[in-house]
Design an enzyme around this catalytic site. Structure first.
Site, mmCIF file in Angstrom:
data_model
loop_
_atom_site.group_PDB
_atom_site.id
_atom_site.type_symbol
_atom_site.label_atom_id
_atom_site.label_comp_id
_atom_site.label_asym_id
_atom_site.label_seq_id
_atom_site.Cartn_x
_atom_site.Cartn_y
_atom_site.Cartn_z
ATOM 1 C CE LYS A 1 90.308 107.685 71.614
ATOM 2 N NZ LYS A 1 90.959 108.889 72.243
ATOM 3 C CG LEU B 1 93.491 106.351 76.009
ATOM 4 C CD1 LEU B 1 94.267 105.378 76.937
ATOM 5 C CD2 LEU B 1 93.820 106.763 75.106
ATOM 6 N N GLY C 1 96.207 117.519 63.925
ATOM 7 C CA GLY C 1 95.383 117.147 65.114
ATOM 8 C C GLY C 1 94.038 118.081 65.326
ATOM 9 C CG ASN D 1 97.337 105.588 69.086
ATOM 10 O OD1 ASN D 1 96.948 105.008 70.303
ATOM 11 N ND2 ASN D 1 98.203 106.635 69.177
ATOM 12 C CE LYS E 1 100.077 111.229 69.702
ATOM 13 N NZ LYS E 1 98.963 111.243 69.081
ATOM 14 N N GLY F 1 96.246 121.902 69.840
ATOM 15 C CA GLY F 1 95.694 123.205 69.036
ATOM 16 C C GLY F 1 96.937 124.334 69.176
ATOM 17 N N GLY G 1 101.525 118.639 66.782
ATOM 18 C CA GLY G 1 101.032 119.541 67.953
ATOM 19 C C GLY G 1 101.069 120.804 67.552
ATOM 20 C CB CYS H 1 96.729 108.781 76.970
ATOM 21 S SG CYS H 1 95.090 109.321 77.192
HETATM 22 C C1 SIN Z 1 92.146 110.408 75.240
HETATM 23 O O1 SIN Z 1 91.467 109.548 74.798
HETATM 24 O O2 SIN Z 1 92.035 110.844 76.460
HETATM 25 C C2 SIN Z 1 93.396 111.231 74.363
HETATM 26 C C3 SIN Z 1 94.289 110.380 73.603
HETATM 27 C C4 SIN Z 1 95.499 110.581 74.236
HETATM 28 O O3 SIN Z 1 95.779 111.717 74.806
HETATM 29 O O4 SIN Z 1 96.418 109.991 73.770
#
Ligand code: SIN
Length: 299
Positions: free
Chosen positions: A44, A72, A263, A98, A163, A215, A241, A128
């Site tokens: 994460k 995040l 994912g 990450n 990313k 998804g 993806g 994000c």
């Molecule tokens: C999030 O924590 O909001 C999702 C992470 C991301 O989209 O990179």
């Protein structure tokens, strides 16, 4: 059969890994999945200081996908180094950390804190869509992409994966910008901006109104963008993806990815990433392939 792939000088024993944010930091899944089987674990997002994330509701289902607005949430890099990295290092797999930040300096500071810690690769999250500062705002303009990538490269030790967001007009331009600033690999796609309205309550399903769609619904977009990016850069691509099956992974690799990340499927089935690997092996056997790199020459 040779399944190993090389991402920016780091050998992964196979090309399958969970996508950031869909596998916790491994601990939650370790009881159910043999982590040693995976090519890598992607953590994460880790920030310099702890982050609480967004208020609920953070996840809502859509047709063939989910919208998330996690924001995040994480315990910060010090806690990550104390609690999570040692746990992940027990396994015979690569660890991809990450990293996220509100400012370029915060991104670079997290990268610096990870120097010499045993993290194999870093993945720079400039995609994000769920935070007001940082995240996507750094990933949509080629010049900003170059600035953040160059700053992080200066202060990091490990190879850097960048990313990318699909919420751009030209993924080729963004991918090329990342490469020109020193990215060692790119990963794509992060989630697509989406919205859901609860018509009975006359309210947005997510408090921030927009969230990130993932998804199976997004797989054709991901395949197209991986293909376009692969024509624009020479560095390796980790494709993701909507991968739900081994055949989805094969499609992503035929589009130009050297490795794949699973994912949203991890939320439906805890063993999804390992299952994708098993199914990929079945496809290779059925098609008489002995080396994973043979997939990319099939087009
Ligand atoms: C999030 O924590 O909001 C999702 C992470 C991301 O989209 O990179």
């Amino acid at each position: 059969m040779n399944l190993s792939v090389n991402i920016a000088g780091v050998t992964l024993k196979n090309p399958v890994m969970p996508a950031s944010g869909t596998f916790g930091n491994g601990r939650e899944y370790a009881e159910f999945v043999d982590i040693n089987r995976l090519g890598a674990v992607v953590t994460k997002s880790v920030s310099i200081k702890p982050q609480l994330g967004n208020p609920p509701c953070r996840i809502t289902e859509t047709a063939s996908g989910i919208l998330n607005s996690v924001g995040l949430q994480n315990a910060g890099v010090d806690a990550f180094l104390r609690d999570d990295l040692p746990f992940l290092k027990q396994f015979d797999t690569r660890v991809i950390v990450n990293i996220c930040g509100h400012t370029i300096d915060e991104y670079a500071a997290v990268a610096e804190a990870l120097l010499g810690t045993g993290a194999d690769l870093l993945e720079l999250n400039i995609s994000c869509p769920n935070v007001a500062e940082g995240g996507l705002s750094f990933g949509v303009d080629p010049k900003t992409v170059q600035r953040v990538v160059a700053a992080v490269k200066k202060r990091s030790g490990q190879p850097l994966i960048v990313k990318l967001s699909p919420n751009v007009t030209s993924i080729s331009e963004i991918a090329a910008a990342a490469e020109s600033a020193g990215a060692d690999a790119i990963s794509l796609i992060n989630t697509l901006l989406g919205m859901k309205i609860d018509i009975k309550r006359r309210k947005f399903a997510l408090p921030r109104k927009v969230g990130g769609l993932s998804g199976p619904a997004i797989k054709p977009v991901a395949v197209r963008m991986v293909y376009e990016a692969s024509r624009a850069v020479r560095i390796p691509i980790i494709g993701m993806g909507g991968i739900m099956t081994g055949e989805d992974a094969v499609e992503m690799m035929m589009a130009g990815a050297s490795a794949v990340a699973v994912g949203a499927a991890n939320f439906r089935k805890l063993t999804a990433a390992a299952d994708v690997l098993d199914e990929l092996i079945v496809f290779m056997n059925e098609n008489g392939l002995n080396d994973i790199t043979e997939l990319s020459v099939m087009l």
